[in-house]
Motif scaffolding. Structure first.
Motif, PDB file in Angstrom:
ATOM      1  N   GLY A  93       0.832  -1.200   0.000  1.00  0.00           N
ATOM      2  CA  GLY A  93       0.000   0.000   0.000  1.00  0.00           C
ATOM      3  C   GLY A  93       0.866   1.248   0.000  1.00  0.00           C
ATOM      4  O   GLY A  93       2.084   1.202  -0.149  1.00  0.00           O
ATOM      5  N   THR A  94       0.225   2.363   0.164  1.00  0.00           N
ATOM      6  CA  THR A  94       0.958   3.624   0.235  1.00  0.00           C
ATOM      7  C   THR A  94       0.749   4.244   1.606  1.00  0.00           C
ATOM      8  O   THR A  94      -0.247   3.979   2.290  1.00  0.00           O
ATOM      9  CB  THR A  94       0.482   4.608  -0.858  1.00  0.00           C
ATOM     10  N   ILE A  95       1.706   5.061   1.981  1.00  0.00           N
ATOM     11  CA  ILE A  95       1.684   5.719   3.281  1.00  0.00           C
ATOM     12  C   ILE A  95       2.314   7.098   3.116  1.00  0.00           C
ATOM     13  O   ILE A  95       3.271   7.260   2.366  1.00  0.00           O
ATOM     14  CB  ILE A  95       2.429   4.835   4.326  1.00  0.00           C
ATOM     15  N   ARG A  96       1.762   8.099   3.792  1.00  0.00           N
ATOM     16  CA  ARG A  96       2.281   9.467   3.669  1.00  0.00           C
ATOM     17  C   ARG A  96       3.445   9.701   4.623  1.00  0.00           C
ATOM     18  O   ARG A  96       3.405   9.271   5.770  1.00  0.00           O
ATOM     19  CB  ARG A  96       1.198  10.490   3.953  1.00  0.00           C
ATOM     20  N   CYS A  97       4.444  10.408   4.133  1.00  0.00           N
ATOM     21  CA  CYS A  97       5.598  10.778   4.949  1.00  0.00           C
ATOM     22  C   CYS A  97       5.156  11.800   5.994  1.00  0.00           C
ATOM     23  O   CYS A  97       4.494  12.780   5.655  1.00  0.00           O
ATOM     24  CB  CYS A  97       6.690  11.366   4.056  1.00  0.00           C
ATOM     25  N   PRO A  98       5.517  11.608   7.259  1.00  0.00           N
ATOM     26  CA  PRO A  98       5.111  12.570   8.286  1.00  0.00           C
ATOM     27  C   PRO A  98       5.857  13.909   8.177  1.00  0.00           C
ATOM     28  O   PRO A  98       5.383  14.909   8.708  1.00  0.00           O
ATOM     29  CB  PRO A  98       5.451  11.857   9.593  1.00  0.00           C
ATOM     30  N   LYS A  99       6.969  13.927   7.466  1.00  0.00           N
ATOM     31  CA  LYS A  99       7.757  15.155   7.351  1.00  0.00           C
ATOM     32  C   LYS A  99       7.303  16.016   6.173  1.00  0.00           C
ATOM     33  O   LYS A  99       6.969  17.183   6.335  1.00  0.00           O
ATOM     34  CB  LYS A  99       9.240  14.803   7.209  1.00  0.00           C
TER      35      LYS A  99
END
Length: 149
Positions: A93-99
């Protein structure tokens, strides 16, 4: 000094006293049939009654899940929480970078590398992980899942 008192209290939380000689007994594992190391008296760890054999355990359980310590219960809850969070974001899946908030492909269960801002971060707590040594022991640690003791 207060930390030492808390440590002593934690050590003696699961202690029973021998009904015969009053020696303090701590059980770390096993069944509830305990033998005093001082006088050799057999007694039930749950109710502290003197016993002979296993007949007593028809009414008082020999093994029981309720005998788990608070620490054991918290660790089971912690493991369940880790599994639930990991299942929400499956591999592939995809995941957003917290930075930088860039979308990244999740190809590792524990850590994801963001190609846009060139940082690695933990998939559970979304904290940026800089050091490779820290990366080895961070995922699922008490710090990672917010377990403060």
């Amino acid at each position: 000094m207060s930390q030492e008192m808390l440590n002593i209290r934690e050590l003696y939380k699961d202690v029973r006293v021998c009904s015969n000689c009053r020696m303090a007994i701590n059980k770390s594992a096993g069944c509830n049939k305990v033998m005093c190391t001082s006088c050799g008296q057999l007694f039930c760890f749950r109710c502290c009654k003197t016993i002979n054999g296993y007949d007593h355990f028809k009414n008082c359980r020999l093994f029981e899940a309720a005998d788990m310590t608070d620490w054991d219960k918290e660790m089971i809850e912690l493991q369940n929480g880790i599994q639930m969070r990991a299942q929400k974001q499956p591999l592939g899946g995809t995941i957003r970078c917290p930075k930088c908030r860039e979308t990244n492909f999740k190809d590792d269960e524990k850590y994801v590398f963001c190609w846009a801002c060139r940082t690695s971060y933990c998939t559970l707590c979304k904290r940026i992980i800089q050091d490779k040594i820290l990366k080895r022991g961070h995922w699922g640690s008490p710090e990672c899942v917010g377990f403060d003791h």
